[in-house]
Design an enzyme around this catalytic site. Structure first.
Site, PDB file in Angstrom:
ATOM      1  CG  ASN A   1      -8.223   2.888  16.125  1.00  8.77           C
ATOM      2  OD1 ASN A   1      -7.999   3.976  16.660  1.00  8.77           O
ATOM      3  ND2 ASN A   1      -7.590   2.484  15.023  1.00  8.77           N
TER       4      ASN A   1
ATOM      5  CE  LYS B   1      -9.381   3.760  12.213  1.00 10.52           C
ATOM      6  NZ  LYS B   1      -9.520   3.337  10.839  1.00 10.52           N
TER       7      LYS B   1
ATOM      8  CG  HIS C   1      -4.106   1.424  12.434  1.00 11.04           C
ATOM      9  ND1 HIS C   1      -4.380   2.032  11.235  1.00 11.04           N
ATOM     10  CD2 HIS C   1      -5.250   0.834  12.845  1.00 11.04           C
ATOM     11  CE1 HIS C   1      -5.656   1.796  10.930  1.00 11.04           C
ATOM     12  NE2 HIS C   1      -6.204   1.079  11.892  1.00 11.04           N
TER      13      HIS C   1
ATOM     14  CD  GLU D   1      -6.388   4.603   9.597  1.00  7.48           C
ATOM     15  OE1 GLU D   1      -6.365   5.114  10.725  1.00  7.48           O
ATOM     16  OE2 GLU D   1      -7.396   4.032   9.129  1.00  7.48           O
TER      17      GLU D   1
ATOM     18  CD  GLU E   1      -7.109  -3.144  11.943  1.00 10.66           C
ATOM     19  OE1 GLU E   1      -8.259  -3.019  12.386  1.00 10.66           O
ATOM     20  OE2 GLU E   1      -6.320  -2.196  11.812  1.00 10.66           O
TER      21      GLU E   1
ATOM     22  N   GLY F   1     -12.246   0.986   6.792  1.00 10.44           N
ATOM     23  CA  GLY F   1     -12.980   2.215   6.492  1.00 10.44           C
ATOM     24  C   GLY F   1     -13.626   2.218   5.113  1.00 10.44           C
TER      25      GLY F   1
ATOM     26  CB  SER G   1     -15.700  -2.729   7.092  1.00 12.40           C
ATOM     27  OG  SER G   1     -15.056  -1.683   6.384  1.00 12.40           O
TER      28      SER G   1
HETATM   29  P1  PGA Z   1     -12.908   0.358  10.368  1.00 14.09           P
HETATM   30  O1  PGA Z   1     -11.432   0.554  10.948  1.00 14.09           O
HETATM   31  O2  PGA Z   1     -13.656  -0.486  11.342  1.00 14.09           O
HETATM   32  O3  PGA Z   1     -13.464   1.764  10.264  1.00 14.09           O
HETATM   33  O4  PGA Z   1     -12.774  -0.294   9.041  1.00 14.09           O
HETATM   34  C1  PGA Z   1     -10.751  -0.515  11.522  1.00 14.09           C
HETATM   35  C2  PGA Z   1      -9.380  -0.074  11.984  1.00 14.09           C
HETATM   36  O5  PGA Z   1      -8.764   0.765  11.318  1.00 14.09           O
HETATM   37  O6  PGA Z   1      -8.874  -0.546  13.023  1.00 14.09           O
END
Ligand code: PGA
Length: 252
Positions: A9, A11, A96, A98, A168, A174, A214
């Site tokens: 992803n 983003k 997601h 976010e 997640e 992140g 992560s």
């Molecule tokens: P990350 O993000 O690997 O940077 O923690 C995962 C995600 O948001 O799908």
């Protein structure tokens, strides 16, 4: 045997040239080719066409990060399933954290979007997960159960094969904090138990459920070798070819 699915992803990152380079590096060094690992790249909408062109003769699939649930019309700034389909998109990430947090997407909106994606013949990557506060208040399992039930409302058993669920935990996205292998596996096996209640043993056993939060080359092996974890949704580490390759070429 369920296959592993590893999705990157990207983003809101990458311009055309660097995105093309990243996709080419991944395509050219993907040793998981022809094994049981499906790779999906989810660039921002502006890069769906150029990245789609890079990967079109490979086994790598194209994913989008969001879509609207209406067919078309006056929705400034939004993208429809027809538009994504027209670009050769195979998967759409829905719900997601976010999008839930910054764009106020509710479980009801997530459910409408999943249904729209399925109706259009594409597949959905349905994200869910608890916040740190919810985990510390010991309500992780209640939250997950409610997100699964509401997200999959009115979706038939036969459609679950076109949905990947991505667990997640928000506190691991992140942040560099990963759920332990056991924590991730425990919640994912709990999700399977809900699918069993909602549908059947068969659906529960065959559903693809990823972990995200992560994931890096150095923790991918142990996460991906857990009994119930069928792959990873990768954010930060999907932006560097070597890191993403380190995850997709994990040791089985
Ligand atoms: P990350 O993000 O690997 O940077 O923690 C995962 C995600 O948001 O799908």
């Amino acid at each position: 045997m369920r296959k592993k699915v590893i999705a990157g992803n990207w983003k809101m990152n990458m311009l055309i040239e660097e995105g093309i380079k990243l996709a080419k590096d991944i395509k050219d060094n993907n040793e998981s080719n022809n094994k049981d690992v499906e790779i999906i790249l989810c660039p921002p909408s502006t890069l769906l066409k150029p990245i789609g062109d890079v990967i079109k003769d490979s086994d790598i699939k194209l994913g989008a990060q969001n879509v609207h649930f209406e067919d078309d019309g006056a929705y400034t700034g939004e993208i429809s399933t027809n538009m994504l389909d027209d670009l050769g998109v195979d998967y759409v990430i829905i719900g997601h954290s976010e999008r839930r947090q910054y764009f106020k997407e509710t479980d009801e909106i997530v459910n409408k979007k999943i249904k729209k994606v399925l109706k259009s013949g594409m597949k959905a990557i349905f994200c869910l997960g608890e916040s740190l506060e919810q985990r510390e208040s010991d309500i992780t399992f209640d939250i997950i159960k409610s997100q699964v039930i509401k997200g999959l409302k009115d979706i038939n058993a036969s459609d679950i094969e076109n949905i990947i669920i991505a667990y997640e935990p928000i506190w691991a996205i992140g942040t560099g904090k990963t759920a332990t292998d056991q924590e991730a596996n425990e919640v994912i096996s709990f999700i399977r138990s809900i699918l069993k209640e909602l549908y059947s043993d068969k659906v529960s056993e065959s559903a693809i459920i990823q972990y995200g939060g992560s994931v890096k080359p150095d923790n991918a092996n142990s996460l991906l070798n857990q009994s119930d974890i069928d792959g990873a949704l990768v954010g930060g580490a999907s932006l560097k070819a070597n890191d993403f390759l380190g995850i997709i070429n994990y040791n089985k």
